[in-house]
Design an enzyme around this catalytic site. Structure first.
Site, short mmCIF file in Angstrom:
data_model
loop_
_atom_site.label_atom_id
_atom_site.label_comp_id
_atom_site.label_asym_id
_atom_site.label_seq_id
_atom_site.Cartn_x
_atom_site.Cartn_y
_atom_site.Cartn_z
N LYS A 1 -10.12 -12.45 -39.38
CA LYS A 1 -9.97 -11.03 -39.05
C LYS A 1 -8.62 -10.49 -39.52
O LYS A 1 -8.53 -9.38 -40.07
CB LYS A 1 -10.11 -10.82 -37.54
CG LYS A 1 -9.81 -9.40 -37.05
CD LYS A 1 -10.75 -8.38 -37.67
CE LYS A 1 -10.39 -6.95 -37.27
NZ LYS A 1 -10.58 -6.68 -35.83
N THR B 1 -8.53 -9.04 -31.17
CA THR B 1 -7.79 -9.44 -32.36
C THR B 1 -6.40 -9.88 -31.92
O THR B 1 -5.56 -9.06 -31.57
CB THR B 1 -7.68 -8.29 -33.37
OG1 THR B 1 -8.99 -7.90 -33.78
CG2 THR B 1 -6.89 -8.72 -34.60
#
Length: 354
Positions: free
Chosen positions: A226, A147
């Protein structure tokens, strides 16, 4: 465009990661020739990556090879020991690379799972800076499940694609450590939609480690999705902790309150799966002193990245600064705990006001 020129344009200068020597008995040198059977690479054996690599190893053909790399020698050693046990059931061979470049040289599919944008940039820089990688029969596929911010992800994609070293895909996941271990992760990935073949190939790889894989768009779309998801998670987690603290202080039974909310309009993942009150959900980190799970520092990182992405895109986030203040305060007092420890922090705040 030359490799060095493309890299200088795509990466801002960062210090290369220091790759420590792994267990020498399990490490081998690699030739640049193509193996007959497929070779898979995995870099980053943290809590998420370790479980993902285990599921990958268990599901790829027994004739394939998995090359792993991590700076943590203990994690690498443990992975090898567990594989020796699994090898009795004819699972694939696992070997250890001394650096990221060796993984890239041999792997048809290479997956990375790393903590921060700088780590991802460093790893890809070390893989690409020494010239062209060996040509394989099938186009090399880089899948980054970290991420990170969309801008960094697009920089890395540009470096890979400009130098024609393969295809880069950003594919962060949702589901936490529990989902990683169970192989039930949900991936959201960004990949060129020019051909359905690439999308199908990416999805087939991700399904070895999860249960869902959404193609969100071109490069950077996966990490953008995300960050949007985790921003919502950050807000929901604080709200859940506040509601549970409020209900309990009003004399409500926490399990009854949680059950009511989970069958009403307030239902959400922090309430149903990761409830912050100890004992409400036995499998939640709160029931084991907030150990494991999604660390408060990781939530702080994702919130920071989400805010940066919002600023870059011009999207207002009305609750962002307030949430960031909460998570910074919680991390200062409960570093290393699951992010649901916000509830305990609120309890302490309530006690201090009495």
């Amino acid at each position: 465009m030359s490799m060095s020129h493309a890299l200088s344009l795509s990466f801002r200068r960062v210090s290369p990661l220091s790759f420590s020597q792994s267990a020498s008995t399990a490490t081998r040198a690699f030739s640049t020739s193509l193996r007959r059977n497929d070779t898979w690479g995995f870099i980053g054996l943290g809590q998420m990556g370790y479980a993902m690599a285990k599921n990958l190893r268990a599901k790829i053909p027994a004739s394939d090879t998995l090359i792993i790399r991590d700076v943590n020698e203990n994690a690498t050693k443990r992975f090898l020991e567990e594989n020796q046990e699994a090898a009795r059931n004819s699972t694939c061979k696992v070997i250890v690379a001394q650096n990221a470049r060796e993984v890239a040289e041999q792997s048809t599919v290479l997956i990375t799972s790393l903590p921060e944008p700088e780590h991802v940039k460093n790893v890809f820089y070390s893989m690409l800076r020494h010239g062209d990688l060996p040509v394989l029969e099938q186009e090399r596929l880089f899948i980054d499940t970290s991420t990170i911010d969309p801008a960094s992800s697009r920089q890395i994609a540009n470096a890979v694609h400009t130098t024609r070293q393969g295809r880069f895909v950003d594919a962060p996941m949702s589901g936490g450590v529990v989902g990683a271990r169970a192989g039930t992760l949900s991936f959201m990935f960004g990949a060129s939609s020019q051909t359905g073949q690439l999308v199908d190939r990416v999805r087939s790889v991700l399904m070895l480690m999860g249960k869902k894989a959404w193609h969100m768009g071109n490069s950077g779309a996966g990490v953008s999705a995300k960050l949007a998801n985790n921003y919502l998670l950050a807000i929901n987690n604080i709200a859940t902790a506040e509601v549970m603290n409020l209900g309990i202080r009003c004399g409500l039974d926490p399990k009854v309150l949680a059950d009511m909310v989970n069958t009403s309009t307030g239902r959400c993942w922090p309430m149903e799966i990761n409830n912050p009150v100890p004992g409400v959900v036995e499998t939640a980190p709160a029931s084991r002193d907030y150990a494991g799970g999604f660390g408060i520092s990781l939530m702080n990182k994702d919130l920071r990245l989400a805010i940066s992405a919002a600023e870059e895109s011009g999207a207002p986030l009305a609750l962002a600064e307030m949430a960031r203040g909460v998570y910074k305060a919680v991390e200062a007092e409960h570093r290393g705990k699951d992010f649901s420890v916000v509830y305990k922090w609120l309890q302490d705040q309530s006690a201090a006001q009495q």
